[in-house]
Motif scaffolding. Structure first.
Motif, PDB file in Angstrom:
ATOM      1  N   PRO A 335      13.494   8.469 -10.471  1.00  0.00           N
ATOM      2  CA  PRO A 335      12.500   9.496 -10.821  1.00  0.00           C
ATOM      3  C   PRO A 335      12.992  10.480 -11.873  1.00  0.00           C
ATOM      4  O   PRO A 335      12.214  10.893 -12.745  1.00  0.00           O
ATOM      5  N   ILE A 336      14.262  10.872 -11.809  1.00  0.00           N
ATOM      6  CA  ILE A 336      14.781  11.862 -12.764  1.00  0.00           C
ATOM      7  C   ILE A 336      14.868  11.268 -14.172  1.00  0.00           C
ATOM      8  O   ILE A 336      14.430  11.871 -15.150  1.00  0.00           O
ATOM      9  N   GLY A 342       8.953  10.540 -19.723  1.00  0.00           N
ATOM     10  CA  GLY A 342       7.521  10.792 -19.633  1.00  0.00           C
ATOM     11  C   GLY A 342       6.814   9.894 -18.647  1.00  0.00           C
ATOM     12  O   GLY A 342       5.601   9.754 -18.698  1.00  0.00           O
ATOM     13  N   ILE A 343       7.571   9.269 -17.726  1.00  0.00           N
ATOM     14  CA  ILE A 343       6.995   8.403 -16.703  1.00  0.00           C
ATOM     15  C   ILE A 343       7.091   9.143 -15.371  1.00  0.00           C
ATOM     16  O   ILE A 343       8.206   9.433 -14.895  1.00  0.00           O
ATOM     17  N   TYR A 344       5.945   9.444 -14.775  1.00  0.00           N
ATOM     18  CA  TYR A 344       5.944  10.223 -13.542  1.00  0.00           C
ATOM     19  C   TYR A 344       5.725   9.323 -12.339  1.00  0.00           C
ATOM     20  O   TYR A 344       4.960   8.357 -12.385  1.00  0.00           O
ATOM     21  N   HIS A 345       6.390   9.664 -11.227  1.00  0.00           N
ATOM     22  CA  HIS A 345       6.308   8.894  -9.992  1.00  0.00           C
ATOM     23  C   HIS A 345       5.253   9.509  -9.077  1.00  0.00           C
ATOM     24  O   HIS A 345       5.210  10.735  -8.899  1.00  0.00           O
ATOM     25  N   TYR A 346       4.418   8.656  -8.497  1.00  0.00           N
ATOM     26  CA  TYR A 346       3.366   9.114  -7.600  1.00  0.00           C
ATOM     27  C   TYR A 346       3.485   8.406  -6.259  1.00  0.00           C
ATOM     28  O   TYR A 346       3.805   7.218  -6.189  1.00  0.00           O
ATOM     29  N   ASP A 347       3.220   9.161  -5.189  1.00  0.00           N
ATOM     30  CA  ASP A 347       3.299   8.639  -3.835  1.00  0.00           C
ATOM     31  C   ASP A 347       1.917   8.601  -3.207  1.00  0.00           C
ATOM     32  O   ASP A 347       1.023   9.390  -3.560  1.00  0.00           O
ATOM     33  N   ILE A 348       1.764   7.714  -2.233  1.00  0.00           N
ATOM     34  CA  ILE A 348       0.536   7.618  -1.462  1.00  0.00           C
ATOM     35  C   ILE A 348       0.682   8.459  -0.199  1.00  0.00           C
ATOM     36  O   ILE A 348       1.692   8.367   0.503  1.00  0.00           O
ATOM     37  N   GLY A 349      -0.315   9.293   0.089  1.00  0.00           N
ATOM     38  CA  GLY A 349      -0.335  10.022   1.354  1.00  0.00           C
ATOM     39  C   GLY A 349       0.344  11.372   1.342  1.00  0.00           C
ATOM     40  O   GLY A 349       0.505  11.977   2.411  1.00  0.00           O
ATOM     41  N   ARG A 350       0.730  11.891   0.195  1.00  0.00           N
ATOM     42  CA  ARG A 350       1.354  13.211   0.165  1.00  0.00           C
ATOM     43  C   ARG A 350       0.294  14.288   0.344  1.00  0.00           C
ATOM     44  O   ARG A 350      -0.885  14.111   0.006  1.00  0.00           O
ATOM     45  N   ASP A 351       0.714  15.446   0.892  1.00  0.00           N
ATOM     46  CA  ASP A 351      -0.239  16.530   1.151  1.00  0.00           C
ATOM     47  C   ASP A 351      -0.387  17.464  -0.039  1.00  0.00           C
ATOM     48  O   ASP A 351      -1.048  18.501   0.056  1.00  0.00           O
ATOM     49  N   ILE A 404       3.045   4.726 -15.587  1.00  0.00           N
ATOM     50  CA  ILE A 404       3.318   5.518 -14.397  1.00  0.00           C
ATOM     51  C   ILE A 404       4.114   4.663 -13.414  1.00  0.00           C
ATOM     52  O   ILE A 404       4.224   3.445 -13.582  1.00  0.00           O
ATOM     53  N   TYR A 405       4.668   5.318 -12.390  1.00  0.00           N
ATOM     54  CA  TYR A 405       5.384   4.611 -11.328  1.00  0.00           C
ATOM     55  C   TYR A 405       4.687   4.937 -10.014  1.00  0.00           C
ATOM     56  O   TYR A 405       4.430   6.109  -9.697  1.00  0.00           O
ATOM     57  N   ILE A 406       4.339   3.900  -9.248  1.00  0.00           N
ATOM     58  CA  ILE A 406       3.640   4.078  -7.973  1.00  0.00           C
ATOM     59  C   ILE A 406       4.548   3.624  -6.840  1.00  0.00           C
ATOM     60  O   ILE A 406       5.027   2.479  -6.829  1.00  0.00           O
ATOM     61  N   ASN A 407       4.791   4.524  -5.899  1.00  0.00           N
ATOM     62  CA  ASN A 407       5.511   4.162  -4.691  1.00  0.00           C
ATOM     63  C   ASN A 407       4.519   3.597  -3.679  1.00  0.00           C
ATOM     64  O   ASN A 407       3.434   4.161  -3.487  1.00  0.00           O
ATOM     65  N   PRO A 408       4.835   2.488  -3.027  1.00  0.00           N
ATOM     66  CA  PRO A 408       3.910   1.875  -2.061  1.00  0.00           C
ATOM     67  C   PRO A 408       3.827   2.723  -0.796  1.00  0.00           C
ATOM     68  O   PRO A 408       4.557   3.714  -0.643  1.00  0.00           O
ATOM     69  N   PRO A 409       2.965   2.351   0.142  1.00  0.00           N
ATOM     70  CA  PRO A 409       2.874   3.099   1.405  1.00  0.00           C
ATOM     71  C   PRO A 409       4.231   3.167   2.096  1.00  0.00           C
ATOM     72  O   PRO A 409       5.060   2.266   1.991  1.00  0.00           O
ATOM     73  N   TYR A 410       4.453   4.264   2.808  1.00  0.00           N
ATOM     74  CA  TYR A 410       5.722   4.470   3.497  1.00  0.00           C
ATOM     75  C   TYR A 410       5.968   3.335   4.486  1.00  0.00           C
ATOM     76  O   TYR A 410       5.059   2.846   5.161  1.00  0.00           O
ATOM     77  N   GLY A 411       7.226   2.933   4.600  1.00  0.00           N
ATOM     78  CA  GLY A 411       7.610   1.882   5.513  1.00  0.00           C
ATOM     79  C   GLY A 411       7.884   0.551   4.842  1.00  0.00           C
ATOM     80  O   GLY A 411       8.493  -0.342   5.440  1.00  0.00           O
ATOM     81  N   LEU A 412       7.443   0.404   3.580  1.00  0.00           N
ATOM     82  CA  LEU A 412       7.640  -0.855   2.857  1.00  0.00           C
ATOM     83  C   LEU A 412       8.909  -0.848   2.013  1.00  0.00           C
ATOM     84  O   LEU A 412       9.278  -1.875   1.451  1.00  0.00           O
TER      85      LEU A 412
END
Length: 510
Positions: A335-336, A342-351, A404-412
């Protein structure tokens, strides 16, 4: 353009949303506008005549209906003639606009004459980390092709290869000059900033940086793009934002691919656009126009500067364009490091954050699951290529071509680590943005949707030594030896059957 290293270059004032063309040819726009007003008046008269004709028929006054019908036919004929005249005037005006733009570009044309065998030598040196030494200088050829015979004014050495090109900054300069001739362009406080272009050399993997203004662009490629995107489409207008994006994505970014270097690391490049709003300083522009400015100088300029909250002086709007290019193996899911690119990481399910929803869709490839199951087994049979649709809070961060960078659902697990569930299933990793759509609902909700396609997982590639070791391990197994023995026996049986069908001395040519 001079070649001094710099960080930003500010172009002339321009309107991003207003057309690049229009009002360039003297008098053309005024004549067309007058003719269109006359056409509108004729259309109104025809509508009135049609209503009167219907009333005459309704009241049974056939003589009046006949007179009105005849007058209406004359009006329609006049409208047809006027429409043809307008079309002809637009065509002539369009040709004048195109010619004026190309003539202005010619004033900035540059020439590079190379020894006859240099290009061939350069292409054949693709396996070398060092490029052949270039012994040639750039000649400012502006104006060579405007008057007289080009060969008489600038004879080309028959033993040399000539490359004509423009600096990208000059292309932008001509575009902004065309904007100033457009009477509909009212955004005096809008400016363009040409930022850095960072790329990784396909020859030796060394990362380099120049300003976009100093980037040489092939005149042949520009003219081919101009013909395809402007002339063949018969554009009467070309929004400057689309003009910039078209040049960058169709000409500049493809030129950063490995090309002559088949063994080079696959390269990815993306164009970024950042809107910036800055206040005036003492009533003057915060960034000077038409000159080079270093970022460190801007930081010094604004450091400790006190600005009043309320002022009658309008803010200045800037659009910063930049390009980042890097090899595929440089993308490791960090991520750093990615943020610096200029590539940002995004997560699924964050508040918190921009993300509202991420949905994956399978891109079917016939036979892929079966091939992976036979080759790798386990979860590999489930692995697919998944594209993603991303719904975000409204923003203007992205244009097609960015990543962009997409993190999959937690646990995978981490998709950029080998043998995790996410990596084996093909969920998550790097995605290229291909479509951007923003909408504001009636209630004021602002959403942005990204349509993306899978680019890479970020998992490290195996080295040649690792691959050789894996192959050797498989070859030395008992099952591989048995398989090869079975295949050898089958081939011997096929050869025996063939010999029986075609005995020696029989012509078996087909």
């Amino acid at each position: 353009m001079d070649g001094k290293a710099t960080d930003v270059l500010v172009g002339d004032p321009l309107s991003i949303g207003v057309s690049l063309f229009g009002g360039i040819s003297l008098g053309g726009e005024a004549l067309i506008a007058g003719a269109e007003e006359n056409a509108l008046e004729l259309e109104t008269n025809i509508a009135d005549a049609e209503a009167a004709y219907a009333c005459a028929l309704q009241t049974g006054d056939e003589d009046m209906a006949s007179e009105i019908n005849g007058a209406m036919a004359d009006l329609k004929e006049d409208l047809q003639d006027l429409s043809e005249d307008i079309a002809e005037m637009k065509e002539e005006n369009r040709e004048d606009i195109y010619e004026d733009f190309i003539d202005n570009l010619t004033d900035y044309l540059q020439v590079l004459d190379l020894d006859g065998d240099f290009i061939e030598e350069w292409c054949e040196s693709g396996d070398s980390r060092e490029a052949p030494e270039l012994d040639a200088g750039v000649t400012d050829a502006g104006g060579i092709f405007t008057d007289g015979d080009p060969e008489d004014e600038d004879p080309k050495d028959p033993d040399k290869d000539r490359i004509n090109f423009w600096f990208f900054g000059d292309l932008v300069q001509v575009a902004t000059e065309a904007m100033r001739k457009n009477p509909s362009a009212k955004a005096d406080n809008m400016n363009i900033i040409l930022g850095p272009m960072i790329w990784t050399s396909s020859r030796n993997g060394i990362q380099k940086q120049i300003n976009l203004a100093d980037l040489p662009v092939s005149s042949a490629m520009v003219m081919e793009w101009w013909k395809r995107e402007v002339v063949e489409k018969q554009r009467d207008s070309f929004p400057l934002k689309q003009f910039m994006q078209g040049l960058l994505t169709s000409i500049v970014i493809p030129a950063l691919k490995p090309g002559c270097f088949p063994k080079a690391d696959p390269t990815s490049a993306e164009c970024g656009v950042v809107p910036i709003t800055l206040p005036s300083i003492g009533g003057a522009k915060p960034i000077p126009t038409n000159e080079r400015t270093k970022m460190i100088d801007l930081e010094t300029k604004f450091e400790g500067l006190e600005l009043s909250e309320e002022t009658d002086t309008p803010d200045y709007e800037y659009m910063l364009y930049y390009i980042a290019s890097f090899g595929a193996t440089a993308l490791e899911g960090d991520p750093i490091a990615d943020k610096a690119r200029g590539i940002y990481h995004y997560d699924i399910g964050r508040d918190s954050g921009l993300i509202k929803k991420i949905s994956f869709s399978k891109a079917d490839t016939p036979g892929l699951k079966e091939a992976r199951q036979a080759d790798q087994g386990g979860l590999s049979q489930l692995r697919e290529v998944y594209n993603a649709n991303v719904t975000m809070l409204g923003n203007n961060l992205y244009i097609p071509g960015m990543r962009i960078y997409i993190n999959p659902p937690y646990g995978l697990g981490n998709p950029s680590q080998t043998n995790t569930a996410a990596n084996l299933l093909g969920l998550g990793g790097y995605y290229d943005v291909i479509k951007v759509k923003s909408a504001i609902s009636r209630g004021g909700q602002y959403d942005t949707e990204l349509e993306t396609i899978f680019a890479a997982s970020g998992a490290p590639l195996q080295s040649d030594d690792d691959c050789a070791a894996r192959i050797e391990t498989v070859v030395e197994t008992d099952w591989y030896e048995e398989t090869q023995g079975w295949l050898d026996g089958l081939m011997d049986a096929i050869d025996g059957a063939f010999d029986a069908l075609f005995p020696a001395g029989v012509d078996d040519d087909c």
